[in-house]
Design an enzyme around this catalytic site. Structure first.
Site, PDB file in Angstrom:
ATOM      1  N   SER A 117      31.187  47.334  32.673  1.00  0.00           N
ATOM      2  CA  SER A 117      31.335  47.291  34.121  1.00  0.00           C
ATOM      3  C   SER A 117      32.671  47.924  34.495  1.00  0.00           C
ATOM      4  O   SER A 117      32.945  49.061  34.104  1.00  0.00           O
ATOM      5  CB  SER A 117      31.222  45.847  34.622  1.00  0.00           C
ATOM      6  OG  SER A 117      31.221  45.797  36.037  1.00  0.00           O
ATOM      7  N   THR A 118      33.533  47.220  35.199  1.00  0.00           N
ATOM      8  CA  THR A 118      34.811  47.784  35.651  1.00  0.00           C
ATOM      9  C   THR A 118      35.616  48.320  34.470  1.00  0.00           C
ATOM     10  O   THR A 118      35.858  47.608  33.495  1.00  0.00           O
ATOM     11  CB  THR A 118      35.631  46.700  36.372  1.00  0.00           C
ATOM     12  OG1 THR A 118      34.815  46.072  37.357  1.00  0.00           O
ATOM     13  CG2 THR A 118      36.858  47.304  37.024  1.00  0.00           C
ATOM     14  N   HIS A 144      27.467  49.008  35.043  1.00  0.00           N
ATOM     15  CA  HIS A 144      27.373  48.621  36.447  1.00  0.00           C
ATOM     16  C   HIS A 144      27.893  49.758  37.319  1.00  0.00           C
ATOM     17  O   HIS A 144      29.081  50.064  37.306  1.00  0.00           O
ATOM     18  CB  HIS A 144      28.193  47.360  36.715  1.00  0.00           C
ATOM     19  CG  HIS A 144      27.651  46.141  36.044  1.00  0.00           C
ATOM     20  ND1 HIS A 144      28.365  44.968  35.960  1.00  0.00           N
ATOM     21  CD2 HIS A 144      26.464  45.897  35.427  1.00  0.00           C
ATOM     22  CE1 HIS A 144      27.631  44.058  35.317  1.00  0.00           C
ATOM     23  NE2 HIS A 144      26.485  44.608  34.986  1.00  0.00           N
ATOM     24  N   MET A 236      34.056  42.818  34.893  1.00  0.00           N
ATOM     25  CA  MET A 236      34.175  41.527  35.568  1.00  0.00           C
ATOM     26  C   MET A 236      32.857  40.763  35.442  1.00  0.00           C
ATOM     27  O   MET A 236      31.780  41.356  35.419  1.00  0.00           O
ATOM     28  CB  MET A 236      34.503  41.761  37.049  1.00  0.00           C
ATOM     29  CG  MET A 236      34.876  40.527  37.837  1.00  0.00           C
ATOM     30  SD  MET A 236      35.258  40.968  39.551  1.00  0.00           S
ATOM     31  CE  MET A 236      36.675  42.062  39.294  1.00  0.00           C
ATOM     32  N   ASP A 239      27.839  39.191  32.737  1.00  0.00           N
ATOM     33  CA  ASP A 239      26.565  39.843  32.428  1.00  0.00           C
ATOM     34  C   ASP A 239      26.512  40.226  30.953  1.00  0.00           C
ATOM     35  O   ASP A 239      27.469  40.770  30.405  1.00  0.00           O
ATOM     36  CB  ASP A 239      26.402  41.081  33.311  1.00  0.00           C
ATOM     37  CG  ASP A 239      24.985  41.641  33.298  1.00  0.00           C
ATOM     38  OD1 ASP A 239      24.065  40.910  32.893  1.00  0.00           O
ATOM     39  OD2 ASP A 239      24.811  42.805  33.707  1.00  0.00           O
TER      40      ASP A 239
END
Length: 298
Positions: A117-118, A144, A236, A239
């Site tokens: 993600s991030t 993401h 973050m 998941d």
């Protein structure tokens, strides 16, 4: 016929379970060390006291034991109830049939699945860069990201890493040496085609889906592979952590989490580590070399 091993230091427990499996090909063992695990399709282990339940691989193990299992145990558990043998029998057979069904739908070979993600694009670049074009297995990635951005990400990665990288398409067949990026705003899973090939499925997200693409959905779908490596990179939230127990219940699985040392945000890797199911914690600049050293195998 399925070959079943019943293992317990208690002769009573061995005999109790044996009678529930009348007509099956069963061998009894009093010592786990005497079991040649590769020769058995299913191992029913009935430990007593504080015996180690991790002596057998989860993908063929059923544990019969009183009380609740430790939270870190991700396998199949049947409560040992002397006064209710029919219930014990029903639950054992439920797990046996589940194991048999999973094995029938297993894809031979292996896969690497990555979730991020991030901070993911840079971490993905670092992980994929050491991999040669001849890498032995396919790679699937859930990053993401909104729609259209993943196409740009795949194109950029394809220009700077050794393996082929592309945005995935619906019903595309997986090939070794290629990394498939899930399209932003969609859900990607791997399914078995009628001729036992691995095929990508791209679907619209459900209204309740928090992430799309979802790392959990992708990871759960690769459980059907004979063996797999899953990698949780920076990001973050949590998941991906929810899929790890299912993966450990399936056949050979190695789980790698990016270390806090290199993660832009330690949320996703840390949530995975907290499950107790992670096998390796590595900085992102060592994960690719680890994969190359293993030849893509656990």
């Amino acid at each position: 016929m399925k070959k079943i091993a019943i293992v317990s230091s208690s002769n009573f427990r061995c005999q109790f379970i044996y009678l529930l499996l009348e007509g099956e090909s069963v061998t009894l063992f009093s010592n786990p060390k005497h079991v040649e695990e590769p020769f058995y399709d299913i191992i029913i282990y009935a430990p007593i006291h504080e015996e180690n339940i991790n002596v057998f691989p989860n993908h063929k193990l059923i544990v019969v034991q009183e009380g609740d299992m430790k939270p870190s145990f991700s396998g199949r558990h049947v409560p040992f109830e002397v006064t209710n043998p029919s219930n014990v029998k029903r639950k054992i057979w439920m797990h046996i049939n589940q194991l048999h069904s999973e094995r029938a739908n297993t894809l031979t070979g292996g896969i690497v699945a990555i979730g991020s993600s991030t901070g993911g694009p840079l971490s993905l670049q670092t992980v994929l860069k050491p991999l040669p074009a001849t890498f032995d297995v396919p790679i699937v990635i859930a990053q993401h990201m909104p729609a259209d951005f993943t196409r740009v990400l795949a194109r950029r990665l394809n220009q700077i890493v050794g393996i082929r990288v592309k945005e995935a398409h619906h019903l595309e067949r997986l090939e070794a040496g290629t990394a498939y990026v899930a399209p932003g705003g969609k859900q990607m899973t791997i399914q078995v085609s009628g001729d036992k090939d691995a095929v990508i499925h791209i679907n619209e997200p459900e209204g309740t889906d928090l992430y799309h693409p979802s790392i959990n959905y992708l990871f759960e779908s690769v459980a059907l592979y004979e063996w797999k490596i899953v990698v949780l990179l920076t990001g973050m939230g949590s998941d991906g952590a929810g899929a790890l127990a299912k993966l450990k219940q399936s056949s050979q699985t190695t789980i790698i989490a990016e270390s806090q040392q290199t993660a832009t945000i330690f949320g996703i890797p840390n949530a995975a580590i907290k499950t107790g199911l992670v096998d390796e914690v590595l900085p992102n600049n060592e994960i690719g070399e680890w994969l190359v050293g293993k030849g893509g195998k656990p």
